[in-house]
Design an enzyme around this catalytic site. Structure first.
Site, PDB file in Angstrom:
ATOM      1  N   HIS A   1       6.436  11.929  27.509  1.00 20.54           N
ATOM      2  CA  HIS A   1       7.327  10.750  26.226  1.00 20.54           C
ATOM      3  C   HIS A   1       7.510  10.474  25.354  1.00 20.54           C
ATOM      4  O   HIS A   1       7.946  10.625  24.236  1.00 20.54           O
ATOM      5  CB  HIS A   1       9.033  10.573  27.386  1.00 20.54           C
ATOM      6  CG  HIS A   1       9.166  12.087  28.519  1.00 20.54           C
ATOM      7  ND1 HIS A   1       8.721  12.764  29.214  1.00 20.54           N
ATOM      8  CD2 HIS A   1      10.395  12.170  28.576  1.00 20.54           C
ATOM      9  CE1 HIS A   1       9.599  13.596  29.845  1.00 20.54           C
ATOM     10  NE2 HIS A   1      10.456  13.499  29.439  1.00 20.54           N
TER      11      HIS A   1
ATOM     12  N   SER B   1      49.065  30.503  47.048  1.00 18.31           N
ATOM     13  CA  SER B   1      49.607  30.201  46.332  1.00 18.31           C
ATOM     14  C   SER B   1      50.308  28.746  47.150  1.00 18.31           C
ATOM     15  O   SER B   1      50.575  29.408  48.314  1.00 18.31           O
ATOM     16  CB  SER B   1      50.632  31.210  45.771  1.00 18.31           C
ATOM     17  OG  SER B   1      51.096  30.308  45.115  1.00 18.31           O
TER      18      SER B   1
ATOM     19  N   ASN C   1      40.218  38.883  47.660  1.00 20.90           N
ATOM     20  CA  ASN C   1      40.071  39.018  49.044  1.00 20.90           C
ATOM     21  C   ASN C   1      38.945  37.795  49.157  1.00 20.90           C
ATOM     22  O   ASN C   1      38.509  37.420  48.514  1.00 20.90           O
ATOM     23  CB  ASN C   1      40.242  40.119  49.673  1.00 20.90           C
ATOM     24  CG  ASN C   1      39.418  41.343  49.151  1.00 20.90           C
ATOM     25  OD1 ASN C   1      37.621  41.253  49.111  1.00 20.90           O
ATOM     26  ND2 ASN C   1      39.065  42.416  49.800  1.00 20.90           N
TER      27      ASN C   1
ATOM     28  N   GLU D   1      49.729  23.299  43.315  1.00 17.52           N
ATOM     29  CA  GLU D   1      49.219  24.272  42.390  1.00 17.52           C
ATOM     30  C   GLU D   1      50.128  24.443  41.473  1.00 17.52           C
ATOM     31  O   GLU D   1      50.241  23.674  39.898  1.00 17.52           O
ATOM     32  CB  GLU D   1      49.384  25.468  43.185  1.00 17.52           C
ATOM     33  CG  GLU D   1      49.225  26.765  42.241  1.00 17.52           C
ATOM     34  CD  GLU D   1      49.429  27.717  42.476  1.00 17.52           C
ATOM     35  OE1 GLU D   1      48.536  28.900  41.854  1.00 17.52           O
ATOM     36  OE2 GLU D   1      49.580  28.089  43.719  1.00 17.52           O
ATOM     37  N   HIS D   2      51.625  24.889  42.332  1.00 14.23           N
ATOM     38  CA  HIS D   2      52.537  24.594  41.522  1.00 14.23           C
ATOM     39  C   HIS D   2      53.394  23.329  41.466  1.00 14.23           C
ATOM     40  O   HIS D   2      53.877  23.429  43.106  1.00 14.23           O
ATOM     41  CB  HIS D   2      53.787  25.274  41.250  1.00 14.23           C
ATOM     42  CG  HIS D   2      52.720  26.877  41.399  1.00 14.23           C
ATOM     43  ND1 HIS D   2      52.444  27.606  42.089  1.00 14.23           N
ATOM     44  CD2 HIS D   2      52.153  27.653  40.466  1.00 14.23           C
ATOM     45  CE1 HIS D   2      51.746  28.778  42.044  1.00 14.23           C
ATOM     46  NE2 HIS D   2      51.951  28.511  40.058  1.00 14.23           N
TER      47      HIS D   2
END
Length: 434
Positions: A421, A237, A214, A328-329
């Site tokens: 370096h 969804s 949630n 999503e789908h």
């Protein structure tokens, strides 16, 4: 009534933009409450978990009782009818087989300068799976979150699940056992996320937290990110169905409702090139809503967030709209779904053809059903094996190969003003700082 749009109308662009911009996530501001819970668990550990469990789940539990025993899990598994147990096992088998094919391969080679280069993949040591609790918890989500972790090689998989008034769906425990979950704790909410991230005396911390929850769980995951990794922040969804007039309207109506019944904030969209078919689908949805067990939720979703979009030609017009939605789908219920899929860039999962309802992917197909929502498929992917792995690059120089590429490294270090370096390279070439 769902929103009806026509791509050929003069006001389509602003209306479609408004559809995309519509906010479906909860506006509830829980960050301050969640911050306090996280801090409390970090400070008081198990004592805080026990207090929050009594407060939110109305359940008294000791520190020792936070963890489900093996006997409790076995008892729950025994309650499940054999046919359902077999269905769960088949789902686990198919999910495992698909995700095994996602395992990456190492890279190792020596380049033209004689430098050995490579890349290897290793799993995170421990992962935590959050499972929403109560009798309505979804065992399919346990499999989808846990099995990729096991395939990746995660050594310790921990599941947390709230048990309001002591209740839990036995299928959730069965799925956890089937997926190889190592530890299961009866704790939920932001406090469970805190325990997974920071650890308590009873619950050792993990490296990554996955699973839905949630607004409090989502906020907790956001706030602990950086201490641990997380999968994603999932929104309501959604499904987008591209369908021609040759479909059974009742099938498409059911596909739209398969997401609408999840949540009143879920979204179902139909794109079609057939006006009469669109009308038949809308009537079929209305008919199905009269008998659907979750009709109140599904009706609110379809009324407030549903949409039917009429276009002139599906192959020509639908892909651009799909990519803007980044659903999503995505169902492609057309004669040649592959041709249409080839033109789509942004979708969490694509379901090809008239006989591939999205619901088959929720349970049994094999690919993961934990997918990006709220248009995040534009830049992210569904859960998979790589979410539980990390890559490490390998570099190996000998004296000769260092001599070949080292001078350029020294020059670049000097240009950046980083003396040590450059000297660390030059010293190995028997050279000073030039």
């Amino acid at each position: 009534m769902p929103l009806r749009l026509e791509a050929s109308s003069a006001d389509f662009a602003p209306a479609f933009a408004a559809l995309l911009a519509g906010k479906r996530e909860s506006a509830q501001d829980v960050n301050d409450v969640v911050s306090a819970i996280l801090a409390d668990v970090r400070l008081r550990g198990d004592d805080a978990l026990i207090d929050y469990t009594a407060r939110f789940d109305k359940m008294t539990v000791s520190a020792e009782g936070l963890r489900f025993s093996d006997d409790e899990v076995d008892t729950a598994v025994a309650l499940i009818e054999p046919a359902l147990r077999d269905a769960l096992a088949l789902a686990a088998k198919r999910i495992t087989r698909f995700h095994e094919r996602q395992m990456p391969t190492a890279i190792s080679f020596t380049d033209e300068d004689g430098v050995r280069l490579g890349q290897r993949w290793t799993a995170v040591s421990a992962a935590g799976l959050y499972v929403p609790g109560g009798l309505a918890a979804y065992p399919s989500s346990v499999l989808m979150n846990a099995l990729p972790a096991k395939v990746a090689g995660v050594e310790r998989l921990v599941m947390v699940v709230p048990t309001p008034a002591g209740r839990i769906n036995p299928l959730v425990l069965a799925a956890a056992k089937l997926a190889g979950v190592d530890e299961i704790y009866r704790v939920g909410g932001a406090q469970a996320v805190a325990a997974l991230a920071y650890g308590t005396r009873t619950i050792a911390p993990v490296d990554k937290i996955v699973g839905p929850g949630n607004a409090y769980v989502a906020a907790a995951k956001r706030q602990v990110f950086g201490t641990v990794g997380i999968d994603m922040i999932a929104g309501p969804s959604e499904i987008l169905v591209v369908a021609d007039g040759a479909n059974d309207p009742d099938w498409i109506a059911l596909d739209l409702l398969s997401q609408a019944e999840h949540d009143a904030a879920a979204q179902s969209i139909l794109i079609t090139d057939d006006r009469a078919f669109a009308d038949r689908v809308e009537r079929a949805v209305t008919d199905r809503l009269r008998t659907l067990s979750r009709t109140e939720i599904a009706s609110a979703s379809w009324r407030d967030h549903g949409a039917i979009i009429l276009v002139g030609d599906l192959l020509r017009d639908a892909p651009a709209l799909v990519d803007k939605v980044a659903p999503e789908h995505l169902e492609l219920a057309v004669a040649d779904p592959d041709a249409l899929a080839a033109r789509v860039r942004h979708a969490g999962a694509i379901f090809l053809g008239r006989y591939t309802p999205e619901a088959i992917g929720d349970y049994i197909a094999g690919p993961n059903h934990v997918l990006p929502t709220s248009r995040t498929a534009r830049f992210s992917s569904g859960l998979g094996v790589l979410d539980f792995m990390k890559r490490t690059t390998l570099v190996g120089c000998g004296a000769e190969s260092l001599g070949a590429i080292g001078p350029s490294a020294v020059r670049l270090a000097r240009a950046e003003g980083l003396e040590a370096h450059g000297l660390s390279v030059a010293a190995r070439m028997n050279r000073g700082w030039e």
